[in-house]
Design a protein around this motif. Structure first.
Motif, PDB file in Angstrom:
ATOM      1  N   GLY A  47       1.136   3.752   6.001  1.00  0.00           N
ATOM      2  CA  GLY A  47      -0.123   3.180   6.479  1.00  0.00           C
ATOM      3  C   GLY A  47       0.070   2.598   7.873  1.00  0.00           C
ATOM      4  O   GLY A  47       1.097   1.996   8.177  1.00  0.00           O
ATOM      5  N   THR A  81      -3.949   0.403   7.209  1.00  0.00           N
ATOM      6  CA  THR A  81      -3.940  -0.329   5.936  1.00  0.00           C
ATOM      7  C   THR A  81      -3.630  -1.817   6.124  1.00  0.00           C
ATOM      8  O   THR A  81      -3.760  -2.592   5.184  1.00  0.00           O
ATOM      9  N   ASP A 391       1.836   1.885   0.872  1.00  0.00           N
ATOM     10  CA  ASP A 391       0.767   2.162   1.843  1.00  0.00           C
ATOM     11  C   ASP A 391       1.076   3.536   2.422  1.00  0.00           C
ATOM     12  O   ASP A 391       1.999   3.681   3.240  1.00  0.00           O
ATOM     13  N   ARG A 431      -3.371   2.174  -0.525  1.00  0.00           N
ATOM     14  CA  ARG A 431      -2.990   0.836  -0.066  1.00  0.00           C
ATOM     15  C   ARG A 431      -2.440   0.038  -1.257  1.00  0.00           C
ATOM     16  O   ARG A 431      -3.141  -0.164  -2.223  1.00  0.00           O
TER      17      ARG A 431
END
Ligand code: URP
Ligand code: ZN
Ligand code: ZN
Length: 468
Positions: A47, A81, A391, A431
């Motif tokens: 992320g 994220t 993530d 996430r």
């Protein structure tokens, strides 16, 4: 999850909120009841962490239109994220008050979040060590914005750098030379010039030396005090050269640039919507853009962020009279800032990786790994490794999108990148183990984001920060 990006195909096992195992593809046998996501043919990345956003910020007589709800949906749709905002104390407020106010404001967040604390009064220096122990080790000093009550003078900057050295913190600096800037603005601030030059005056009153001189001074103080320094939203070739030279002689200085400085230039102020692009510092010349890319490649720029601070057309236009050649008005009153959270990763993916300027490993460095390690989230965010928060984002490299603000997820009714063809919007985002984007649409639940206490590398103090 089966897929890969630059590392060869891998299986990623996620249990609860964390990554449990990462193994060569085909090695992990899913247990019954496990959801399997086939990421074959996809790019699989950690992320993205945008370390520079301003959500629902009271600024320039209005409030930035993307709050933690809309802003974090836009973030997720772009593969971000985690966001780091800036908690800015109001009049008479302490750093602790600002932190409490931002905790309240961030309640609807869907992304994970943290913030830097802005030092707007001398008294804030005495609070820094205590706030660092509470998991807030990064502080912000603005050299400009006296009219907002935010400006830190030279003495404060110097004292703050001394203090971050003592408390294993870092000082983030908005580097623009305030007094010369003020002089140039005053000289240009005539009804005649405003009518003739419109939004171009924003760029004409901020020549590169305004940023470069300020960066040079901040570097000198970092060198003298030993305090860790981080230059935010660096926009000039000269600034990049100064950072490189300082790093070469061992000064503890890092720098970020933002997506807008890498793909736009000050030709935007010539256009019919030139005033919409007003932000501080403003986008510069193509030669600055090229030098910034070289800095991203060479390492003197550690992080690419967005400085998201969105204002609608109506907010941007309150002080503006539409007309030929972009109209005219008092450019100093335009709310300063641009939207950008949702387009960060696609811009770096398209104009960085696809354009052959950087490889996927460097994209992950500047958008994921470095943001985590520089801002105190190492071991938890920024990589796909066992024990880290799960993530994970999936990008279909075959999918390209032409940016249209109507299809973006924030509250802004325009985009600086309108009409740009971009690849790199994620189709799936996970996430902390939860699927929050599916089929490219954010579906995460409001309030499911979490505040992240942080600790910078080199902090050996008896910190109150819970372990990651
Ligand atoms: O124009 C900008 N950048 N607005 C947000 C505040 C700041 O200077 O970062
Ligand atoms: Zn700034
Ligand atoms: Zn900012």
């Amino acid at each position: 999850m089966h897929g890969g990006a630059g590392h060869g195909p891998r299986d990623i096992a996620i249990v609860g909120e964390r990554i449990e195992r990462v193994e060569p593809a085909g090695t992990i046998r899913p247990v019954a009841g496990t959801r399997v996501i086939d990421a074959g043919g996809m790019d699989v990345l950690p992320g993205v962490i945008d370390v520079h956003v301003h959500l629902e910020l009271p600024f320039c007589g209005t409030v930035s239109c993307d709050d933690f709800d809309a802003g974090s949906r836009a973030a997720l749709a772009g593969g971000v994220t985690t966001v780091l905002d800036f908690a800015i104390p109001g009049p008479g407020q302490s750093l602790a008050d600002a932190h409490a106010a931002w905790m309240e404001k961030a309640r609807p967040a869907v992304v994970d979040y943290a913030w830097h604390l802005a030092l707007t009064r001398r008294e804030h220096i005495a609070e820094m060590a205590g706030m660092a122990r509470r998991g807030l080790p990064t502080f912000k000093a603005f050299m400009i914005y006296e009219e907002e009550g935010w400006a830190a003078d030279d003495a404060m900057l110097y004292a703050a750098l001394e203090e971050v050295r003592g408390c294993a913190g870092m000082l983030l600096v908005h580097a623009e030379s305030p007094r010369v800037l003020q002089l140039l603005v005053e000289r240009a601030h005539t009804p005649d010039r405003m009518r003739r030059e419109g939004a171009r005056l924003h760029a004409r009153t901020r020549p590169n030396v305004i940023e470069a001189e300020a960066i040079e001074r901040a570097i000198r103080w970092s060198e003298t005090t030993g305090g860790r320094l981080y230059i935010v939203h660096m926009s000039t070739a000269e600034g990049t050269d100064l950072v490189r030279a300082a790093q070469a002689r061992g000064v503890p200085v890092l720098a970020e640039t933002c997506a807008q400085y890498l793909v736009l230039d000050d030709g935007v102020f010539e256009g019919p919507d030139g005033h919409l692009f007003a932000c501080c510092p403003q986008v510069k010349k193509p030669r600055d853009r090229d030098r910034l890319w070289a800095g991203v490649q060479g390492g003197e720029i550690a992080i690419i962020s967005t400085d998201t601070c969105s204002f609608t057309r109506e907010q941007k236009g309150r002080w503006w009279v539409a007309g030929p050649h972009g109209g005219y008005g008092d450019w100093t009153k335009i709310p300063m800032g641009l939207p950008g959270l949702e387009t960060l990763l696609p811009i770096v993916y398209t104009h960085g990786v696809r354009a052959g300027r950087i490889d996927m490993g460097r994209l992950i460095d500047v958008c994921c790994r470095n943001p985590a390690s520089v801002m105190g989230l190492a071991g938890r965010k920024g990589a796909i490794k066992p024990g880290y928060d799960a993530d994970v984002i999936l990008i279909d490299p075959r999918r390209e999108t032409v940016v249209d603000w109507k299809r973006l997820h924030g509250r802004c009714d325009w985009s600086p990148y309108q009409g740009m063809r971009l690849a790199g919007f994620p189709s799936t985002v996970v996430r902390r183990g939860e699927i929050v984007v599916e089929g490219s649409e954010p579906i995460g639940e409001a309030g499911s984001g979490r505040w992240l206490p942080r600790r910078l590398a080199g902090d050996e103090t008896d910190s109150e920060v819970p372990a990651a």
